[in-house]
Design a protein around this motif. Structure first.
Motif, mmCIF file in Angstrom:
data_model
loop_
_atom_site.group_PDB
_atom_site.id
_atom_site.type_symbol
_atom_site.label_atom_id
_atom_site.label_comp_id
_atom_site.label_asym_id
_atom_site.label_seq_id
_atom_site.Cartn_x
_atom_site.Cartn_y
_atom_site.Cartn_z
ATOM 1 N N SER A 97 0.832 -1.210 0.000
ATOM 2 C CA SER A 97 0.000 0.000 0.000
ATOM 3 C C SER A 97 0.869 1.264 0.000
ATOM 4 N N LEU A 101 1.035 4.236 -2.808
ATOM 5 C CA LEU A 101 0.948 5.663 -2.500
ATOM 6 C C LEU A 101 2.115 6.439 -3.099
ATOM 7 N N THR A 119 -5.230 7.923 -6.279
ATOM 8 C CA THR A 119 -4.383 6.959 -5.574
ATOM 9 C C THR A 119 -4.305 7.299 -4.089
ATOM 10 N N PHE A 123 -5.627 5.016 -0.968
ATOM 11 C CA PHE A 123 -4.731 4.662 0.135
ATOM 12 C C PHE A 123 -5.366 5.025 1.480
#
Length: 169
Positions: A97, A101, A119, A123
């Protein structure tokens, strides 16, 4: 498939996804092999993203994401019931993750502002909802699925961008 095989005892709200691949569980290989294969295919896909990376930050994010995918393979190689499992499991969710990011920041800096912002939203929402689910449900599978669906949504957005770009050429 692993959920179907173990449907008599496995519950989305009471278990972890890793329970489907734990040591000494019949057919645990269905889950564990799937994780390793998914990681290998994900790494192949992520390496292809380097062609699209216009900003060094996106390249850094892709490398971090690849590290996350290596942790995903680690979940299959070190299933629940082995000492490294806890660490490779958290390693996957955190690095994949975070890599997503960082790549999103690179997209933003490399003239893909909208995709970069989306994005960041994915996240943040994935982590907020995932942490919420950890408090609400006995098991962590709901939280894990939220994180995975966030990564999958991001993948399809990036893939759609690439395919639109290729169509324009």
């Amino acid at each position: 498939m692993a959920v179907f095989i173990h449907r008599s005892w496995w519950s989305l709200t009471d278990n972890a996804i890793s329970d489907l691949g734990k040591v000494n569980l019949p057919y645990n290989w269905v889950m564990n092999v799937s994780l390793v294969v998914a990681a290998i295919l994900g790494i192949y896909y992520a390496l292809g993203l380097f062609k699209e990376a216009k900003h060094p930050t996106m390249k850094l994010g892709i490398w971090i994401f690849i590290l996350g995918l290596m942790f995903l393979a680690g979940i299959g190689i070190f299933p629940e019931g082995t000492s490294p499992h806890y660490y490779v499991s958290w390693g996957f969710f955190i690095t994949a993750s975070f890599g997503m990011l960082v790549a999103g920041i690179g997209l933003y800096l490399g003239r893909e502002k909208q995709l970069g912002i989306i994005t960041a939203i994915i996240f943040v929402l994935s982590w907020i909802l995932g942490l919420w689910a950890m408090k609400v449900f006995r098991g962590v599978a709901v939280s894990e699925f939220i994180g995975i669906f966030g990564i999958i949504a991001w993948h399809y957005m990036v893939l759609a961008k690439i395919l639109r770009k290729e169509k324009e050429i």
